[in-house]
Design an enzyme around this catalytic site. Structure first.
Site, PDB file in Angstrom:
ATOM      1  N   ASP A 125      10.709   6.846  -7.848  1.00 48.34           N
ATOM      2  CA  ASP A 125       9.428   6.641  -8.523  1.00 48.34           C
ATOM      3  C   ASP A 125       9.681   6.175  -9.967  1.00 48.34           C
ATOM      4  OD1 ASP A 125       6.624   6.781  -8.733  1.00 48.34           O
ATOM      5  OD2 ASP A 125       6.688   8.845  -9.495  1.00 48.34           O
TER       6      ASP A 125
ATOM      7  N   ASP B  14       9.804  -0.235 -12.296  1.00 45.95           N
ATOM      8  CA  ASP B  14       8.614  -0.270 -13.139  1.00 45.95           C
ATOM      9  C   ASP B  14       8.965  -0.924 -14.468  1.00 45.95           C
ATOM     10  OD1 ASP B  14       6.398   0.054 -14.677  1.00 45.95           O
ATOM     11  OD2 ASP B  14       6.294   2.236 -14.518  1.00 45.95           O
TER      12      ASP B  14
HETATM   13  P1  13P Z   1      -0.586  12.089 -10.673  1.00 51.85           P
HETATM   14  O1  13P Z   1      -0.153  12.552 -12.027  1.00 51.85           O
HETATM   15  O2  13P Z   1      -2.033  11.705 -10.652  1.00 51.85           O
HETATM   16  O3  13P Z   1      -0.253  13.062  -9.596  1.00 51.85           O
HETATM   17  O4  13P Z   1       0.224  10.729 -10.358  1.00 51.85           O
HETATM   18  C1  13P Z   1       1.533  10.776  -9.834  1.00 51.85           C
HETATM   19  C2  13P Z   1       2.179   9.441  -9.823  1.00 51.85           C
HETATM   20  O5  13P Z   1       1.571   8.400  -9.992  1.00 51.85           O
HETATM   21  C3  13P Z   1       3.629   9.428  -9.576  1.00 51.85           C
HETATM   22  O6  13P Z   1       4.152   8.137  -9.675  1.00 51.85           O
HETATM   23  O1  G3H Z   2       4.676   9.291 -12.355  1.00 50.56           O
HETATM   24  C1  G3H Z   2       5.176  10.293 -12.878  1.00 50.56           C
HETATM   25  C2  G3H Z   2       5.389  11.509 -12.068  1.00 50.56           C
HETATM   26  O2  G3H Z   2       4.345  12.430 -12.249  1.00 50.56           O
HETATM   27  C3  G3H Z   2       6.747  12.104 -12.316  1.00 50.56           C
HETATM   28  O3  G3H Z   2       6.807  12.866 -13.476  1.00 50.56           O
HETATM   29  O4  G3H Z   2       8.905  12.199 -14.706  1.00 50.56           O
HETATM   30  O5  G3H Z   2       7.892  14.490 -14.963  1.00 50.56           O
HETATM   31  O6  G3H Z   2       9.034  13.824 -12.838  1.00 50.56           O
HETATM   32  P1  G3H Z   2       8.238  13.365 -14.042  1.00 50.56           P
HETATM   33 ZN    ZN Z   3       3.212   6.925 -11.161  1.00 46.37          ZN
END
Ligand code: 13P
Ligand code: G3H
Ligand code: ZN
Length: 308
Positions: free
Chosen positions: A86, A108
């Protein structure tokens, strides 16, 4: 190719979802309990699911633990799982994920300008496609905090539908994250739930057709879940998320992957706090982490039901 037949790239899953006008849940995890909650919830609802880890989650768990835990989860799962990076900020973190068993990555580079975003994204796509790994990229900026980068609210901008089409064609990505009014975290609106720009999404869909689009910052931040945390000692204020109705509209208009982290955090936290408050002599972490895991699974199912 991947460690287990149930560990797959997101490519086909998201294409099928967009055709069927449903969405696949993509849930962030930071420990074993949350992996188990996500996989159990998806198995009960018989839907593929995306398990995603941010760079900071990788730092926390270690990439080796992630690979091992998710391969065991895939062996035990009856539904396909995707292990997705992510918000990968650059080529190196995407390469690290690919080299360590992830089946999908997000690059990203949305904070860069259009041409630079295309250049970095293409580099990741070229590397990923050798291994059959799907690549998500982002165009536009969400309000609030994107991983470590803060975006001032006034500066958040929606994805430009014309740019979306060109970006997809020039990069060869598998899915595109769009900015239509969501933000990460518990405070998505100042005085109420934010309204998504479904109009912007429609215009993007007109340009890109059945191409899978991704909604970040899609937690619902349900009032009852926040209330439970606050009842047992949290101080979470001005908590507003995306309404179930907006999620349904977004899915009808091309969103095929819905990202959820905050809802799981709130569900887990509320249950752990309640358990600790009611069991003050307990020292066994399995009891309170188990309570958190059960509630996280219920939250995963609650959200998945609105996506299918
Ligand atoms: P939320 O903070 O709305 O759960 O979004 C999570 C997200 O987009 C992770 O990439
Ligand atoms: O998009 C972001 C997610 O909520 C992940 O958050 O970097 O604290 O794991 P984090
Ligand atoms: Zn996100």
């Amino acid at each position: 190719m991947f460690a287990n037949k149930n560990l797959v790239s997101a490519g086909d899953i998201l294409h099928n979802a967009v055709k069927k006008k449903v969405a696949i849940g993509a849930f962030n995890f930071t420990n074993m309990e949350i992996i188990q909650a996500i996989v159990a919830g998806a198995n009960e609802l018989k839907t593929p699911v995306i398990l995603q880890a941010s760079a900071s989650a990788i730092n926390y768990m270690g990439v080796g633990y992630i690979k091992a835990m998710v391969s065991v989860a895939a062996e035990q799962s009856d539904v396909p799982l995707v292990l997705h990076l992510d918000h990968g900020k650059d080529f190196d973190i995407c390469k690290k994920a690919i080299d360590n068993g992830f089946s999908s990555v997000m690059i990203d580079a949305s904070s860069l300008d259009f041409e630079e975003n295309i250049a970095v994204t293409k580099e990741v796509v070229e590397y990923a496609k050798k291994y059959g790994i799907s690549v998500e990229a982002e165009l536009g900026t969400l309000a609030g905090v994107e991983d470590d980068v803060s975006v001032a609210e006034g500066k958040a901008f929606y994805t430009d539908p014309n740019q979306a089409q060109e970006f997809i064609e020039r990069t060869g990505i598998s899915s595109l994250a769009v900015a239509i009014g969501t933000s990460h975290g518990v405070n998505k609106g100042k005085t109420g739930n934010p309204k998504l720009s479904i109009e912007t999404l429609r215009k993007i869909k007109e340009k890109v057709g059945d191409f899978p689009l991704v909604l970040h910052g899609a937690s619902s931040v349900y009032a009852d879940a926040v209330e439970k945390c606050n009842t047992y000692g949290s101080d979470i204020q001005n908590a507003y998320g995306i309404t179930d109705n907006d999620i349904t509209e977004a899915i009808k208009n091309g969103i095929a992957k819905v990202n959820v982290d905050t809802d799981i955090r709130i569900a887990f936290l509320g249950a752990v706090r309640e358990h600790l408050e009611n069991n003050k002599a307990n020292i066994d972490m399995r009891k309170y982490l188990g309570a958190g895991r059960d509630m996280a699974k219920e939250m995963v199912k609650r959200r998945l039901k609105t996506f299918l």
